[in-house]
Scaffold this motif. Structure first.
Motif, PDB file in Angstrom:
ATOM      1  N   LEU A 119       0.831  -1.207   0.000  1.00 42.20           N
ATOM      2  CA  LEU A 119       0.000   0.000   0.000  1.00 42.20           C
ATOM      3  C   LEU A 119       0.869   1.262   0.000  1.00 42.20           C
ATOM      4  CD1 LEU A 119      -2.816  -1.100   2.474  1.00 42.20           C
ATOM      5  CD2 LEU A 119      -2.993  -0.803  -0.021  1.00 42.20           C
ATOM      6  N   PHE A 120       1.941   1.250   0.786  1.00 38.72           N
ATOM      7  CA  PHE A 120       2.840   2.407   0.799  1.00 38.72           C
ATOM      8  C   PHE A 120       3.504   2.613  -0.554  1.00 38.72           C
ATOM      9  CE2 PHE A 120       2.795   2.148   5.498  1.00 38.72           C
ATOM     10  CZ  PHE A 120       2.507   3.482   5.752  1.00 38.72           C
ATOM     11  N   GLU A 121       3.925   1.522  -1.188  1.00 32.06           N
ATOM     12  CA  GLU A 121       4.582   1.641  -2.491  1.00 32.06           C
ATOM     13  C   GLU A 121       3.632   2.223  -3.534  1.00 32.06           C
ATOM     14  OE1 GLU A 121       6.039  -2.286  -3.245  1.00 32.06           O
ATOM     15  OE2 GLU A 121       7.823  -1.993  -2.033  1.00 32.06           O
ATOM     16  N   VAL A 122       2.372   1.766  -3.535  1.00 34.20           N
ATOM     17  CA  VAL A 122       1.384   2.323  -4.470  1.00 34.20           C
ATOM     18  C   VAL A 122       1.160   3.800  -4.134  1.00 34.20           C
ATOM     19  CG1 VAL A 122      -1.034   2.244  -5.201  1.00 34.20           C
ATOM     20  CG2 VAL A 122       0.277   0.120  -4.996  1.00 34.20           C
ATOM     21  N   GLY A 123       1.105   4.112  -2.851  1.00 27.83           N
ATOM     22  CA  GLY A 123       0.947   5.506  -2.442  1.00 27.83           C
ATOM     23  C   GLY A 123       2.107   6.379  -2.876  1.00 27.83           C
ATOM     24  N   PHE A 124       3.329   5.851  -2.815  1.00 32.23           N
ATOM     25  CA  PHE A 124       4.503   6.607  -3.254  1.00 32.23           C
ATOM     26  C   PHE A 124       4.430   6.961  -4.735  1.00 32.23           C
ATOM     27  CE2 PHE A 124       7.227   4.609   0.290  1.00 32.23           C
ATOM     28  CZ  PHE A 124       6.979   5.688   1.120  1.00 32.23           C
ATOM     29  N   ALA A 125       3.734   6.142  -5.500  1.00 28.50           N
ATOM     30  CA  ALA A 125       3.636   6.394  -6.939  1.00 28.50           C
ATOM     31  C   ALA A 125       2.909   7.709  -7.221  1.00 28.50           C
ATOM     32  CB  ALA A 125       2.907   5.243  -7.626  1.00 28.50           C
ATOM     33  N   PHE A 126       2.083   8.134  -6.310  1.00 32.16           N
ATOM     34  CA  PHE A 126       1.266   9.323  -6.555  1.00 32.16           C
ATOM     35  C   PHE A 126       1.797  10.565  -5.845  1.00 32.16           C
ATOM     36  CE2 PHE A 126      -1.468   5.672  -7.291  1.00 32.16           C
ATOM     37  CZ  PHE A 126      -1.854   5.936  -8.592  1.00 32.16           C
ATOM     38  N   ARG A 127       3.047  10.521  -5.444  1.00 28.54           N
ATOM     39  CA  ARG A 127       3.624  11.725  -4.836  1.00 28.54           C
ATOM     40  C   ARG A 127       3.897  12.751  -5.933  1.00 28.54           C
ATOM     41  NH1 ARG A 127       7.963   8.197  -5.202  1.00 28.54           N
ATOM     42  NH2 ARG A 127       9.824   9.122  -6.104  1.00 28.54           N
ATOM     43  N   ARG A 128       3.979  13.967  -5.538  1.00 30.74           N
ATOM     44  CA  ARG A 128       4.208  15.044  -6.510  1.00 30.74           C
ATOM     45  C   ARG A 128       5.586  14.944  -7.143  1.00 30.74           C
ATOM     46  NH1 ARG A 128       1.659  20.437  -3.917  1.00 30.74           N
ATOM     47  NH2 ARG A 128       1.197  19.134  -2.151  1.00 30.74           N
ATOM     48  N   GLY A 129       5.628  15.228  -8.402  1.00 29.77           N
ATOM     49  CA  GLY A 129       6.897  15.290  -9.110  1.00 29.77           C
ATOM     50  C   GLY A 129       7.435  13.953  -9.585  1.00 29.77           C
ATOM     51  N   ALA A 130       6.706  12.864  -9.378  1.00 27.52           N
ATOM     52  CA  ALA A 130       7.208  11.560  -9.822  1.00 27.52           C
ATOM     53  C   ALA A 130       7.096  11.461 -11.343  1.00 27.52           C
ATOM     54  CB  ALA A 130       6.415  10.440  -9.162  1.00 27.52           C
ATOM     55  N   LEU A 131       8.127  10.948 -11.958  1.00 28.39           N
ATOM     56  CA  LEU A 131       8.109  10.734 -13.398  1.00 28.39           C
ATOM     57  C   LEU A 131       7.206   9.543 -13.721  1.00 28.39           C
ATOM     58  CD1 LEU A 131      11.918  11.160 -14.106  1.00 28.39           C
ATOM     59  CD2 LEU A 131      10.115  12.843 -14.456  1.00 28.39           C
ATOM     60  N   ALA A 132       6.701   9.518 -14.947  1.00 31.71           N
ATOM     61  CA  ALA A 132       5.762   8.460 -15.336  1.00 31.71           C
ATOM     62  C   ALA A 132       6.386   7.071 -15.197  1.00 31.71           C
ATOM     63  CB  ALA A 132       5.284   8.685 -16.768  1.00 31.71           C
ATOM     64  N   GLY A 133       7.632   6.913 -15.603  1.00 29.53           N
ATOM     65  CA  GLY A 133       8.293   5.621 -15.493  1.00 29.53           C
ATOM     66  C   GLY A 133       8.473   5.189 -14.047  1.00 29.53           C
ATOM     67  N   ASP A 134       8.894   6.135 -13.203  1.00 35.00           N
ATOM     68  CA  ASP A 134       9.039   5.835 -11.776  1.00 35.00           C
ATOM     69  C   ASP A 134       7.690   5.488 -11.163  1.00 35.00           C
ATOM     70  OD1 ASP A 134      11.719   6.361 -11.962  1.00 35.00           O
ATOM     71  OD2 ASP A 134      11.561   8.409 -11.165  1.00 35.00           O
ATOM     72  N   ARG A 135       6.675   6.237 -11.552  1.00 39.58           N
ATOM     73  CA  ARG A 135       5.326   5.999 -11.033  1.00 39.58           C
ATOM     74  C   ARG A 135       4.862   4.583 -11.394  1.00 39.58           C
ATOM     75  NH1 ARG A 135       1.464  10.834 -11.743  1.00 39.58           N
ATOM     76  NH2 ARG A 135       2.964  11.491 -10.218  1.00 39.58           N
ATOM     77  N   ALA A 136       5.093   4.186 -12.638  1.00 41.62           N
ATOM     78  CA  ALA A 136       4.683   2.851 -13.078  1.00 41.62           C
ATOM     79  C   ALA A 136       5.427   1.765 -12.302  1.00 41.62           C
ATOM     80  CB  ALA A 136       4.920   2.693 -14.574  1.00 41.62           C
TER      81      ALA A 136
END
Length: 173
Positions: A89-106
């Motif tokens: 859950l934390f890892e999925v939440g980290f994907a939506f932090r501000r400034g994350a690049l699309a590749g990092d988010r994925a």
């Protein structure tokens, strides 16, 4: 050692889980002894009582692990499942932090979903899950051991070759 341990874990995952339970009990007994020693070194009653209480809880956990190893192994599986669900859950939440690049988010989302799925599967079937963990640990240990042996052989051959070139002596056999 890692290859041997891995082969044992793959061949006998139940025995591997049993060994982990015994190691947990030993850890509990050592922790109890340490807490009791700290308690008797104290000069005030408050910390003494707290450390003695911790020693008693650790002692009880160690005895429980030895008396009921099956329940202890299931508790370990459930604990790992809870950890994996929370981490996912934390890892999925980290994907939506501000400034994350699309590749990092994925990557965060994929990693989080994999960890979350692992936790859910382990929570649903902790009995089979703990044996699977022991088997996976065995495969990991085998791969790690083979890589360590390969690295050592490679390093050793380069070290000998370098030494021989520096000294002008023939290759060792």
């Amino acid at each position: 050692m890692a290859v041997a341990l891995g082969l044992i874990a793959v061949a006998w995952p139940g025995i591997t889980v049993g060994a982990l339970v015994v190691l947990f009990a030993v850890h509990c007994f050592m922790s109890a002894g340490n807490d009791a020693a700290v308690a008797f070194r104290g000069d005030r009653a408050g910390p003494v009582v707290g450390h003695l209480l911790l020693a008693f809880v650790s002692l009880a956990a160690g005895v429980t692990a030895l008396v009921w190893p099956g329940i202890t192994a299931l508790a370990l599986a459930v604990w790992i499942a809870i950890w994996a669900i929370a981490a996912g859950l934390f890892e999925v939440g980290f994907a939506f932090r501000r400034g994350a690049l699309a590749g990092d988010r994925a990557l965060w989302i994929l990693s989080g979903l994999a960890t979350l799925a692992f936790g859910v599967v382990l929570a649903v079937r902790p009995d089979a899950g703990i044996l699977t963990l022991a088997t996976l640990f065995g495969f990991y240990a085998i791969v790690h051991g083979v890589c360590a042996i390969s690295t050592a052989a490679h390093t050793s051959s380069h070290t000998r070759a370098g030494r021989n070139q520096d000294e002008g002596s023939p290759q060792w056999t």
